[in-house]
Structure formats: structure tokens, C-alpha cells
Design a protein around this motif. Structure first.
Motif, short mmCIF file in Angstrom:
data_model
loop_
_atom_site.label_atom_id
_atom_site.label_comp_id
_atom_site.label_asym_id
_atom_site.label_seq_id
_atom_site.Cartn_x
_atom_site.Cartn_y
_atom_site.Cartn_z
N ILE B 134 0.85 -1.18 0.00
CA ILE B 134 0.00 0.00 0.00
C ILE B 134 0.89 1.23 0.00
O ILE B 134 1.85 1.31 0.76
CB ILE B 134 -0.90 0.07 1.25
CG1 ILE B 134 -1.56 -1.27 1.50
CG2 ILE B 134 -1.95 1.17 1.11
CD1 ILE B 134 -1.02 -1.99 2.69
N THR B 136 0.40 5.59 -0.09
CA THR B 136 -0.50 6.73 -0.19
C THR B 136 0.25 7.89 -0.84
O THR B 136 1.48 7.93 -0.86
CB THR B 136 -0.99 7.20 1.20
OG1 THR B 136 0.09 7.87 1.86
CG2 THR B 136 -1.45 6.02 2.03
N ARG B 238 -5.52 11.68 1.31
CA ARG B 238 -4.46 10.83 0.80
C ARG B 238 -5.04 9.72 -0.06
O ARG B 238 -5.71 8.82 0.44
CB ARG B 238 -3.68 10.21 1.95
CG ARG B 238 -2.66 11.14 2.56
CD ARG B 238 -1.93 10.42 3.66
NE ARG B 238 -0.85 11.23 4.20
CZ ARG B 238 -0.55 11.27 5.48
NH1 ARG B 238 -1.26 10.58 6.34
NH2 ARG B 238 0.45 12.00 5.91
N ARG B 240 -4.94 6.32 -1.92
CA ARG B 240 -4.15 5.14 -1.59
C ARG B 240 -4.11 4.18 -2.78
O ARG B 240 -5.09 4.03 -3.50
CB ARG B 240 -4.73 4.42 -0.37
CG ARG B 240 -6.07 3.82 -0.64
CD ARG B 240 -6.59 3.02 0.54
NE ARG B 240 -7.56 2.05 0.03
CZ ARG B 240 -8.31 1.26 0.77
NH1 ARG B 240 -8.23 1.32 2.06
NH2 ARG B 240 -9.15 0.42 0.22
N TYR B 241 -2.97 3.57 -2.96
CA TYR B 241 -2.81 2.62 -4.06
C TYR B 241 -2.44 1.27 -3.50
O TYR B 241 -1.51 1.14 -2.71
CB TYR B 241 -1.75 3.12 -5.04
CG TYR B 241 -2.17 4.39 -5.71
CD1 TYR B 241 -3.03 4.37 -6.80
CD2 TYR B 241 -1.76 5.62 -5.22
CE1 TYR B 241 -3.45 5.53 -7.40
CE2 TYR B 241 -2.18 6.80 -5.82
CZ TYR B 241 -3.03 6.74 -6.91
OH TYR B 241 -3.46 7.90 -7.49
N ASP B 270 -11.46 0.65 5.62
CA ASP B 270 -10.21 1.40 5.58
C ASP B 270 -9.25 1.02 6.69
O ASP B 270 -8.44 1.84 7.12
CB ASP B 270 -10.52 2.90 5.65
CG ASP B 270 -10.81 3.45 4.27
OD1 ASP B 270 -10.24 2.92 3.30
OD2 ASP B 270 -11.58 4.41 4.16
N THR B 273 -5.58 1.81 5.96
CA THR B 273 -5.26 3.23 5.94
C THR B 273 -5.31 3.82 7.34
O THR B 273 -4.53 4.70 7.68
CB THR B 273 -6.24 3.97 5.02
OG1 THR B 273 -6.58 3.13 3.92
CG2 THR B 273 -5.62 5.23 4.48
N TYR B 305 5.48 -0.67 7.81
CA TYR B 305 5.27 0.58 7.09
C TYR B 305 6.18 1.69 7.57
O TYR B 305 6.76 1.61 8.65
CB TYR B 305 3.80 1.02 7.17
CG TYR B 305 3.29 1.34 8.55
CD1 TYR B 305 3.05 0.33 9.47
CD2 TYR B 305 3.03 2.65 8.93
CE1 TYR B 305 2.57 0.62 10.72
CE2 TYR B 305 2.54 2.95 10.20
CZ TYR B 305 2.32 1.93 11.09
OH TYR B 305 1.84 2.19 12.34
#
Lengths: 356, 356
Positions: B134, B136, B238, B240-241, B270, B273, B305
DNA sequence: GATTAGCAGTCGGCTCGCTCAAGTGCTAAC
DNA sequence: GTTAGCACTTGAGCGAGCCGACTGCTAATC
């Protein structure tokens, strides 16, 4: 194994068998279990005995509309069966309960953000059809430049921002020959706006090929970059929003069998977005059923999608994907409604004709 | 069942048992099969017999570092075991083969599009760690207005475009009292830019609360809207991908068991996220292992992350999610490298100090 | 000729019991 | 503290057998 011997569009079926096929498909869509002659006789008022239904079903199987998981099992629609069902029942409009309200609640026009609209639309659609939903942002078939800005970053780097008429923004770093102050860059941008505002990529190319420089060295350098940014060929311009994979994987076809991973891989590459490339005319809802798909990865699934946006203007695509046993009536109705709804919003964002 | 009796940070383990635990975790990460004492003795040069290893493993189980699927099975690391492994081996830098090259090939600085960078970064990361990735886009903690534009749409509707200093663009439809020509709107925009360029949302609120109108009715009407658009609290800013769900589902833990659907649902809401909201300081890679997560839906998974971007500037988050049996060393190295790489790009987009 | 009742036959799913291999826990010796 | 030896536990895999569901076919009936 056996292919339909007649064109599914004009099936050599008497009325009773057509009605039976429709019932079989709709029952299977609902229950996800092979439908047997006895169940059909019991649950629907067919006024014939199970034996007669068996004879009819044998005929339907012969013609390729249904198949059987094994010899002593009920009938399961095959792709031509679904196709028959879609063609025959596709006219009906059967929106999910409170769908309109849910759409209106979820999508806020004043946000003026096509990306936010698409994201919300995907979410609403997914929960309405209990399958995966995809919505892309809009993109103009022929993009026109609306406004150009140049923003100084630092040293000899600046950011070229091109706002397109469909409110899309594209940008690129440019490297200047010398450290140019923001004032001067703004002047250049103003000059550029006068020169090329409203032009399409093709028109920009013509201008560029003619060697036109506008009398300014920076302008000359920027022309080609702007052309590239505004080029309709530019890939990945349409942002895509997915939602509802969980809904889709909750369908019984994914409970047993390893197909969940396959489905996830379909999302990782761009299979779904590619099928959208051949987008239908506005107001048309397209249905691709299983093996009908050109994309091998999509063969196990069906896709229902439609184009939304302004005619000859900015268009996007919204659709849903699921197992071939999906509720086509509901999916088509929902997609049709959402496409129309989004089209209204997008058209309201379009510049009025005199500003073209 | 049994909790560690000692604080995992200061485990009461002699050196051999620490080494053994590390080997067990790393072996299980590699093979996904419960590790037995015999295999350990055979595959690693431990210089002790399987019986001794069994005694040590009994101790590790007692302390909660490993558990067993059933009585007569090998050991499987539990969350504290992974935590021990991460703390102990986290310093190592073990990037996947050709990772740097792949990153450089995939991410193009000149595109100047943080969204495109994030998308590419997610793709590279996913294929490097074979799990979900992920990324952002960036967002400023304190957003400042860079430039305002007003674009006439039609009749009395216009589009307010606010470009923020981190190159993010926000927009909203505004309804004017009368049909105002573009020229006049441009003048208003210029005026606004002089007034509020460089201001943060908080500063705008102060100005607004003081009743300042700038002597123009449109300006007064727009101030509040701009403040809302520039507000740091704004949700979903933001983008997100996601990428690599297919990679993740190919992990053996998803082959048997119905957990694929759960994983998909984590994406639809979410959860991921939200875990990013509490983002670490730049250069710190955070690891959340299984039950450590505050979010119930994330408990079966681990997340690695890091924050990227400019210190006190625009920041985004990049990370990876997978089963607790993930390759922490590789994941942490990859995330660390990508965060640093993206940070460089973002900082190069930042306005130079004198332009603040 | 179309429809129906009756019945034999087929097949998947389920349970049960069995065997086998892997690996542990324990005890006693070193 | 370490090791060898051994009894014990357990899941996985396999095949048999049963059950229920449903069909296909035949012959009788409308």
C-alpha cells in the motif's frame, strides 16, 4: 461440451421451454445450487409434471443452454443460457431497494471532484450488487488545454501544471536554463494561455511542427511538453477505484476452490480496465458473460459496465464484476442508473458551449 | 494460550536459546511448515542433539515464543516470537535482488506526479515482498495555499481550484449571485492570491473570524470555502494505491481456510489506511505483528510501514501487509529503501524555503 | 404426439475405521 | 547439562460403505 446448435438470439425453443430456461437461470442465480426438475415443479406453478420438465431440460442441455455438473445432478446454466436470460430479461428495470436514495446520499455534487464521485459510486454499486465494482474517473476523448501554470520550485527547476477542460490536472517537472523568478514564469504562462488555450493535442502538434516559437525560448521549449501532457494517448490517465472484493468473494463459488487468488490477480494486472477500453455508447449497458470475454483471465467471470459522461466529452466507465452466476437484472439496472446519475454530474461540470 | 512470563524485550534466555529461536522463526518464515527438533539438528549446525533442542523448545513454548498446532507437532512462532526476531534481526539490511534497479526503473521523477510515484512504488514493493503493498500520496500536516483559480463553468456556476503547496489540487463548485465573466473571476483570483497565498488553514480561519472581506463580496464568500478545502482535517485526502493482493493470497496460509474473503474485506473498509494514521517519524520503519494491532480486522496479519516525504512537510506512507509469517527482514529493508527514495523525490518537489 | 407415473441406475458427499509417518515427552544413562 | 531410546499422540490419507438426490428410460395414459 455441446455448443448451441441454433443462434442463441433466435432460439428454436417453444414458448414453454423459453419460460422454463428463464426460470432455471433465475432460480440458479438465486440459490447457487443445480436446479432439479422436482424442485422446479414444486416451487413454480408450471402445470406440468417433473417428467415433462426433465424432457424439456434434456432438450435445453442438447442445445447448450444448460449443463450438468455430473450425470445425476440438476441443471446449471451455461454461458449461452445466461446470454439468453440477459437478452430476454434485460429490459426490466429492477433497482435494489432504496438504491436511488443511497446514491444521492453517497455522491455529493458540490465536491466537484470526479475522482471522489467515482470512488463513492464504486462503493455504492458494490454493496448494491454484492460483487466487485469498478469506477474510473472521466477523461476526454479529445483533451483540450484549459489553462497552463508554471510554478517555481527552486534553482532552475519549475513545475508545469496543465489544467485540461475536463478539470483534470497534469504536471511535469521542467528544467530551465537559468534560475527564472516566479514573476517571469507567470508572464510566460499568461502568454502561453493566450496562444494555446482550448487547443487539442493534435492542434498543438500542428503548431509545433510549423516551428512556431511565440518569440520566447521558454515557450518553445514548453510546447512539446504540453503536447505530451495533453495527448489523448497518455496511459493510465483514468484513475480507477475498486470496491467490494469482499462481497464478491463471499459468493458461494469462491467458498470452495482456490479461485480467490485468481480473482485477486485479475485486479493486480489491468484486465478489468482493459475490457473498459472498448467502452459502449452512453446509455448502453454492456454485458460480457464468461467465455465471451477476449481476456483469458476474465473468462470465469461476467462483467456489466456502461460509459458515463458527456457525449463527445469527458467519459468514464462504471461497472461490476462477479461470477457468471450474478444477478444480471439487478446489476444492469444499478449500472444503468449510476451511469446516468454520474453523467448528469459530469455534464454540469462541462464548460458551456460558448467557452469551448 | 500461555503468555510470555518475561518481557520479550529482555527475555530470560541464554544465548543458545536466543539463537535457536531466531533459527526457528527464520526457518518457519521460509518453509511455512512447523519446524521439528530433528530438522533443526539436520539442517543447521547446532552441535547439539535433537533431544536438547526439544528441551530448549519446551522452554521457548513455556515462555510463549512458540506454540504447537497439536501435541505431536513441531514449533510455530507466536507473535512474541516474531517480535523477538524483528527486534533482534531488524538491523540487518537485506534488499531483494536488483531491488534498487527495479525501483529506479519504475519510478520516474520527471513525471512530477506523487500519485504516479505512489502507484509505481506499491507495484514494485508488492512484487519484491510477495505480499500486499500500500502506498498513499503525500499530504501536508499543515497545508498552505499556493495558488487559487476560479474557472467559469456556465450560468452562475464556477469551479474554485485551490492548489496547495504540496502540489495537491482541491476543487469545489461555487454558486455565484450573478453570471460573472471569466475576466472578472480571474481578477478576483489574483486578488485572493495576494491576500492569502502561503496561508495555512488556521491562519485563514483567524482572518475569516476577524471579519475581513477584502472589500469584495465574492472574496468574502470564498474565504470560508478555501479554508475548508485547505483544512488539514479534511478526510480521504491521501489517495491510496494497493497492489499485490494476488501475491499475498498465494501464500500458503490462504490456500486452505476461508481467510481470503476476510483479507479482501480488510481492503474494502479502511483498516489499513487507519493504521497509517499513526505514522512513524521519517526513517523509522514500524512493524505491527498480528495481535499487537489495535484494529481487530488486522489481527491475523502483520504490517510493515514507514513515513516518507519532507520533514515537517508533505508526508505519505508506504507499507506492506501479509500473514504474520512474512519475511520481516526483506520487508523492512524494502520499505525503508522505498521510503527514502520517495522522500528524495518529494523533497525535490517542495518549494524552496524563500518561497514559503 | 405429448404427457405422465414408476423404477432402476448413477453419482457426490458423508462417515467410519484403518494405517502410516512424523514428531514429541519422558526416563534413564552418560 | 546432554543424550539415546522408546512409548505415545496426532493429523493426513485412503478405501469401503451408506444415504439421499436426481436422472434416464420405458410403458401407460390423455
Amino acid at each position: 461440451m455441446s455448443e448451441p446448435t441454433a443462434n442463441p438470439a433466435t432460439p428454436a425453443l417453444n414458448t414453454r421451454r423459453q419460460a422454463l430456461l428463464e426460470i432455471i437461470v433465475s432460480d440458479y442465480i438465486e440459490t447457487a445450487a443445480p436446479v432439479s426438475s422436482q424442485q422446479l415443479a414444486r416451487r413454480y406453478e408450471l402445470r406440468v409434471s417433473p417428467a415433462t420438465i426433465r424432457n424439456d431440460m434434456a432438450e435445453l442441455e442438447e442445445m447448450g443452454y444448460i449443463s450438468r455438473p455430473h450425470t445425476s445432478a440438476g441443471g446449471v446454466p451455461s454461458d449461452p443460457g445466461y446470454r439468453f436470460y440477459v437478452e430476454r430479461a434485460g429490459q426490466r428495470n429492477r433497482l435494489p431497494r432504496h438504491f436511488q436514495e443511497r446514491v444521492r446520499d453517497a455522491i455529493d455534487f458540490d465536491e466537484a471532484d470526479p475522482a471522489a464521485w467515482a470512488r463513492s459510486a464504486a462503493r455504492v454499486l458494490a454493496s448494491a450488487v454484492h460483487n466487485l465494482a469498478i469506477a474510473t474517473t472521466v477523461k476526454r476523448a479529445v483533451a483540450r488545454v484549459k489553462q497552463v501554470q508554471i510554478v517555481h520550485l527552486h534553482d532552475r527547476e519549475a513545475l508545469l501544471v496543465v489544467v485540461m477542460q475536463d478539470a483534470q490536472v497534469r504536471q511535469r517537472i521542467i528544467h530551465l536554463d537559468s534560475d527564472t523568478p516566479q514573476d517571469e514564469l507567470t508572464q510566460v504562462a499568461n502568454r502561453l494561455n493566450q496562444l494555446i488555450g482550448g487547443m487539442s493535442a493534435a492542434e498543438l502538434r500542428t503548431l509545433w511542427d510549423s516551428g512556431f516559437s511565440g518569440g520566447n525560448i521558454i515557450i518553445a521549449a514548453l510546447m512539446e511538453t504540453i503536447r505530451i501532457l495533453s495527448d489523448e494517448e497518455r496511459k493510465e490517465t483514468r484513475e480507477r477505484y475498486l470496491n467490494g472484493l469482499g462481497h464478491m468473494l463471499s459468493q458461494p463459488e469462491f467458498q470452495s476452490g482456490r479461485s480467490a487468488q485468481d480473482a485477486a490477480e485479475v485486479l493486480d494486472d489491468d484486465s478489468i480496465t482493459r475490457i473498459f477500453d472498448d467502452s459502449p455508447r452512453p446509455a448502453e449497458v454492456r454485458v460480457v458473460i464468461g467465455q465471451e470475454s477476449h481476456d483469458e483471465h476474465l473468462r470465469p467471470y461476467s462483467v456489466v459496465y456502461a460509459t458515463y459522461g458527456a457525449p463527445d466529452g469527458a467519459t468514464g466507465v462504471i461497472g461490476t464484476m462477479g461470477p457468471t452466476r450474478m444477478d444480471y437484472t439487478r446489476s444492469m439496472s444499478s449500472v444503468r442508473y449510476l451511469a446516468a446519475f454520474l453523467s448528469e454530474l459530469v455534464q454540469a461540470l462541462e464548460p458551456s458551449p460558448q467557452w469551448q
